[in-house]
Design a protein around this motif. Sequence first.
Motif, PDB file in Angstrom:
ATOM      1  N   PHE A  89       0.807  -1.215   0.000  1.00 33.95           N
ATOM      2  CA  PHE A  89       0.000   0.000   0.000  1.00 33.95           C
ATOM      3  C   PHE A  89       0.848   1.277   0.000  1.00 33.95           C
ATOM      4  CE2 PHE A  89      -4.283  -1.705   1.860  1.00 33.95           C
ATOM      5  CZ  PHE A  89      -4.315  -2.655   0.853  1.00 33.95           C
ATOM      6  N   LEU A  90       1.922   1.295   0.774  1.00 30.87           N
ATOM      7  CA  LEU A  90       2.728   2.505   0.867  1.00 30.87           C
ATOM      8  C   LEU A  90       3.409   2.857  -0.447  1.00 30.87           C
ATOM      9  CD1 LEU A  90       4.436   2.396   4.390  1.00 30.87           C
ATOM     10  CD2 LEU A  90       2.809   4.077   3.543  1.00 30.87           C
ATOM     11  N   ALA A  91       3.621   1.862  -1.283  1.00 30.21           N
ATOM     12  CA  ALA A  91       4.290   2.110  -2.560  1.00 30.21           C
ATOM     13  C   ALA A  91       3.522   3.100  -3.431  1.00 30.21           C
ATOM     14  CB  ALA A  91       4.484   0.795  -3.314  1.00 30.21           C
ATOM     15  N   PHE A  92       2.203   3.212  -3.233  1.00 30.38           N
ATOM     16  CA  PHE A  92       1.398   4.157  -4.013  1.00 30.38           C
ATOM     17  C   PHE A  92       1.756   5.613  -3.714  1.00 30.38           C
ATOM     18  CE2 PHE A  92      -1.201   0.394  -4.451  1.00 30.38           C
ATOM     19  CZ  PHE A  92      -1.809   0.536  -5.693  1.00 30.38           C
ATOM     20  N   PHE A  93       2.414   5.855  -2.582  1.00 33.09           N
ATOM     21  CA  PHE A  93       2.703   7.224  -2.160  1.00 33.09           C
ATOM     22  C   PHE A  93       4.143   7.646  -2.439  1.00 33.09           C
ATOM     23  CE2 PHE A  93      -0.743   5.475   0.349  1.00 33.09           C
ATOM     24  CZ  PHE A  93      -1.700   6.462   0.292  1.00 33.09           C
ATOM     25  N   ASN A  94       4.888   6.811  -3.162  1.00 35.54           N
ATOM     26  CA  ASN A  94       6.312   7.089  -3.403  1.00 35.54           C
ATOM     27  C   ASN A  94       6.551   8.434  -4.072  1.00 35.54           C
ATOM     28  OD1 ASN A  94       7.100   4.712  -2.217  1.00 35.54           O
ATOM     29  ND2 ASN A  94       7.346   3.582  -4.141  1.00 35.54           N
ATOM     30  N   ASN A  95       5.663   8.809  -4.991  1.00 37.00           N
ATOM     31  CA  ASN A  95       5.883  10.034  -5.764  1.00 37.00           C
ATOM     32  C   ASN A  95       4.938  11.174  -5.367  1.00 37.00           C
ATOM     33  OD1 ASN A  95       7.903   8.762  -7.389  1.00 37.00           O
ATOM     34  ND2 ASN A  95       6.264   7.760  -8.553  1.00 37.00           N
ATOM     35  N   GLU A  96       4.278  11.019  -4.212  1.00 33.52           N
ATOM     36  CA  GLU A  96       3.344  12.049  -3.766  1.00 33.52           C
ATOM     37  C   GLU A  96       4.060  13.138  -2.967  1.00 33.52           C
ATOM     38  OE1 GLU A  96      -0.064  11.986  -4.688  1.00 33.52           O
ATOM     39  OE2 GLU A  96       0.952  10.547  -5.996  1.00 33.52           O
ATOM     40  N   PHE A 112      -5.937   3.042   8.627  1.00 35.29           N
ATOM     41  CA  PHE A 112      -5.356   4.310   8.205  1.00 35.29           C
ATOM     42  C   PHE A 112      -4.865   4.227   6.755  1.00 35.29           C
ATOM     43  CE2 PHE A 112      -1.257   6.571   7.630  1.00 35.29           C
ATOM     44  CZ  PHE A 112      -1.732   7.884   7.640  1.00 35.29           C
ATOM     45  N   LEU A 113      -4.124   3.163   6.427  1.00 37.07           N
ATOM     46  CA  LEU A 113      -3.628   3.010   5.062  1.00 37.07           C
ATOM     47  C   LEU A 113      -4.770   2.827   4.084  1.00 37.07           C
ATOM     48  CD1 LEU A 113      -0.405   0.784   5.149  1.00 37.07           C
ATOM     49  CD2 LEU A 113      -0.611   3.228   4.727  1.00 37.07           C
ATOM     50  N   ARG A 114      -5.783   2.084   4.494  1.00 33.32           N
ATOM     51  CA  ARG A 114      -6.952   1.878   3.636  1.00 33.32           C
ATOM     52  C   ARG A 114      -7.604   3.221   3.276  1.00 33.32           C
ATOM     53  NH1 ARG A 114     -11.606   2.677   6.508  1.00 33.32           N
ATOM     54  NH2 ARG A 114     -11.522   0.750   7.721  1.00 33.32           N
ATOM     55  N   ALA A 115      -7.795   4.061   4.275  1.00 31.73           N
ATOM     56  CA  ALA A 115      -8.429   5.356   4.036  1.00 31.73           C
ATOM     57  C   ALA A 115      -7.572   6.238   3.131  1.00 31.73           C
ATOM     58  CB  ALA A 115      -8.683   6.059   5.365  1.00 31.73           C
ATOM     59  N   LYS A 116      -6.272   6.259   3.377  1.00 26.08           N
ATOM     60  CA  LYS A 116      -5.375   7.081   2.557  1.00 26.08           C
ATOM     61  C   LYS A 116      -5.354   6.607   1.109  1.00 26.08           C
ATOM     62  CE  LYS A 116      -2.954   9.948   3.676  1.00 26.08           C
ATOM     63  NZ  LYS A 116      -3.142  11.412   3.718  1.00 26.08           N
ATOM     64  N   LEU A 117      -5.324   5.295   0.906  1.00 25.32           N
ATOM     65  CA  LEU A 117      -5.225   4.764  -0.450  1.00 25.32           C
ATOM     66  C   LEU A 117      -6.533   4.943  -1.216  1.00 25.32           C
ATOM     67  CD1 LEU A 117      -3.614   3.426  -2.619  1.00 25.32           C
ATOM     68  CD2 LEU A 117      -4.018   1.199  -1.553  1.00 25.32           C
ATOM     69  N   ILE A 118      -7.659   4.743  -0.551  1.00 21.13           N
ATOM     70  CA  ILE A 118      -8.950   4.973  -1.207  1.00 21.13           C
ATOM     71  C   ILE A 118      -9.051   6.424  -1.665  1.00 21.13           C
ATOM     72  CG2 ILE A 118     -11.436   5.195  -0.787  1.00 21.13           C
ATOM     73  CD1 ILE A 118     -11.315   2.616   0.826  1.00 21.13           C
ATOM     74  N   ASN A 119      -8.649   7.352  -0.805  1.00 17.80           N
ATOM     75  CA  ASN A 119      -8.715   8.772  -1.163  1.00 17.80           C
ATOM     76  C   ASN A 119      -7.798   9.091  -2.347  1.00 17.80           C
ATOM     77  OD1 ASN A 119      -9.669  11.561  -0.399  1.00 17.80           O
ATOM     78  ND2 ASN A 119      -7.464  11.874  -0.268  1.00 17.80           N
ATOM     79  N   LEU A 120      -6.610   8.515  -2.363  1.00 18.70           N
ATOM     80  CA  LEU A 120      -5.672   8.734  -3.465  1.00 18.70           C
ATOM     81  C   LEU A 120      -6.261   8.238  -4.777  1.00 18.70           C
ATOM     82  CD1 LEU A 120      -2.401   9.359  -4.025  1.00 18.70           C
ATOM     83  CD2 LEU A 120      -2.422   6.898  -4.340  1.00 18.70           C
ATOM     84  N   LEU A 121      -6.790   7.010  -4.769  1.00 19.44           N
ATOM     85  CA  LEU A 121      -7.326   6.422  -5.999  1.00 19.44           C
ATOM     86  C   LEU A 121      -8.603   7.130  -6.441  1.00 19.44           C
ATOM     87  CD1 LEU A 121      -6.708   2.623  -5.294  1.00 19.44           C
ATOM     88  CD2 LEU A 121      -5.421   4.127  -6.812  1.00 19.44           C
ATOM     89  N   LEU A 122      -9.388   7.602  -5.489  1.00 18.01           N
ATOM     90  CA  LEU A 122     -10.604   8.345  -5.820  1.00 18.01           C
ATOM     91  C   LEU A 122     -10.263   9.589  -6.639  1.00 18.01           C
ATOM     92  CD1 LEU A 122     -13.454   9.004  -3.270  1.00 18.01           C
ATOM     93  CD2 LEU A 122     -12.669  10.830  -4.748  1.00 18.01           C
ATOM     94  N   GLY A 161       3.418  16.681  -0.081  1.00 18.66           N
ATOM     95  CA  GLY A 161       2.550  17.242   0.946  1.00 18.66           C
ATOM     96  C   GLY A 161       2.058  16.194   1.921  1.00 18.66           C
ATOM     97  N   TYR A 162       0.741  16.255   2.236  1.00 10.47           N
ATOM     98  CA  TYR A 162       0.177  15.328   3.211  1.00 10.47           C
ATOM     99  C   TYR A 162       0.215  13.883   2.735  1.00 10.47           C
ATOM    100  CZ  TYR A 162      -1.542  19.133   6.132  1.00 10.47           C
ATOM    101  OH  TYR A 162      -1.621  20.222   6.972  1.00 10.47           O
ATOM    102  N   ASP A 163       0.290  13.675   1.425  1.00  9.01           N
ATOM    103  CA  ASP A 163       0.303  12.319   0.886  1.00  9.01           C
ATOM    104  C   ASP A 163       1.715  11.829   0.563  1.00  9.01           C
ATOM    105  OD1 ASP A 163      -2.398  11.935   1.091  1.00  9.01           O
ATOM    106  OD2 ASP A 163      -2.840  12.559  -0.964  1.00  9.01           O
ATOM    107  N   ALA A 164       2.733  12.595   0.922  1.00  7.82           N
ATOM    108  CA  ALA A 164       4.110  12.142   0.698  1.00  7.82           C
ATOM    109  C   ALA A 164       4.363  10.871   1.505  1.00  7.82           C
ATOM    110  CB  ALA A 164       5.098  13.229   1.106  1.00  7.82           C
ATOM    111  N   VAL A 168       3.117   9.843   5.367  1.00  8.11           N
ATOM    112  CA  VAL A 168       2.150   8.763   5.561  1.00  8.11           C
ATOM    113  C   VAL A 168       2.764   7.662   6.419  1.00  8.11           C
ATOM    114  CG1 VAL A 168       0.800   6.974   4.407  1.00  8.11           C
ATOM    115  CG2 VAL A 168       0.924   9.268   3.410  1.00  8.11           C
ATOM    116  N   GLU A 169       4.010   7.326   6.132  1.00  6.51           N
ATOM    117  CA  GLU A 169       4.671   6.252   6.884  1.00  6.51           C
ATOM    118  C   GLU A 169       4.917   6.666   8.328  1.00  6.51           C
ATOM    119  OE1 GLU A 169       8.252   2.992   6.154  1.00  6.51           O
ATOM    120  OE2 GLU A 169       8.053   4.735   4.826  1.00  6.51           O
TER     121      GLU A 169
END
Length: 460
Positions: free
Chosen positions: A281-288, A313-323, A290-293, A297-298
Amino acid sequence: MNWQQLFSTKRSGSEHRTAYSDAIRTSFLRDYDRLIFSSAFRRLQNKTQVFPLPGPVFVHNRLTHSLEVASVGRSLGKAVGDAIAQKYPNENDTFREFYKYELPSVIAAGCLAHDIGNPPFGHSGEDAIRTFFRELAGTEKQQFAESLSENQQRDFLFFEGNANAFRTLTHSFNEKTPGGFRLTYTTLASIIKYPADSLHGFNKQQLVTKKSGFFDSEIETYKHIAKDLGIPQLDAAKNIFARHPFVYLVEAADDICYRIIDFEDAHRLNIISIDTIKELFLAFFNNEEGYDARERVEQVFNEINDHNQRVQFLRAKLINLLLNRVTTVFMQNEEALLQGTLQKSLIDYLPQTEQQLIKSIDRFSIEHIYNHRSVVEIEIAGYNVIGGLLKEFFAAVINPRTAKSQKLLQLISQQFVITGEPGKLYNDIQSVVDFIAGMTDLYAVDVYRKITGIAFPQIR
């Protein structure tokens, strides 16, 4: 297609009535309410999503899954609706009112309804129905083949929960009032992922024909909706239509939820570790930024003590990113959506890096979640229970005058009409499948055990 025609307050079964709304509930909020208060929706609480029910650890069932998909769908509808309203500021008030305020309710309602036609025991329930009809033999097979058209046969040979959802929502069964749930055309069109009949569906060369979206009995209903909303028929000689653009949003909400939430359930059941989820899940935030860096997140992830809370927590962050990603993809492909030519789901248009990460999740899910022993066991149970029920009730419909058949047919709810007429075998088989597909897991097991003599029924 055009955004102005793609929404309507017309309802199935009451097309000629003036749309009624009040200061509290609009037509599209009524759709949501009709679904969430329905018996068919409540029964989803005891239908398997992935893992067996019930158990000592609470996991998702079809109902909780549908509610969460509806939550994501509402957000997608809001984001896309705002974008459309902003892009077309000169449209009339009805247009702007719908896209700015009503589209979220439509997508949420579509998400609530997307699994309402699924039989017990997850996707294995669909396979069990197909397998039963494909393995018919002798006089039963002959009668099935001779009495039903090719398309009608394929409704059962390729039984599809999506098509059954449309039937559940629009068919009146044994009631005099037409139109089933009487939902708006807009909400109904938003759940038809594969707008093709059984004869022309199940052709993976096109997205719209990957499966089927309506049975032979509901073809005319869908045609009427498609005509009113301006959805084009892709082939005049075949019942194949373009997808309504809202379908992509309902589908995206489901695609996002099941991929992430199945991991949450698997973690609660100790099937996968917190480290595995963290890595994927954290791999989705590698290139983000601000708050999603990823670093931020980690950091928050590591500060949480409880492992279940970490996953949430990771579920909520990832759903928001993909949304947010899916919203962008939708608007970038507006022209193809309106032309009916978009050939992949929205999640398949994400940047290549994120597509690879999603494929990693899919591979892991197939290997470690969907083929876990408990999942396989419930699938086998589904084959045996649903296959056993169909064996008994199908034989009763084929030979309705035997003493046993007459007793069995008394067990079928009166809302599912069994005529016993030779010329209506298709309708009678549909009633049997309607009865079984609408069962909860536990009710299906209970009926199976009683009619096969495994358990002796008690007098109540």
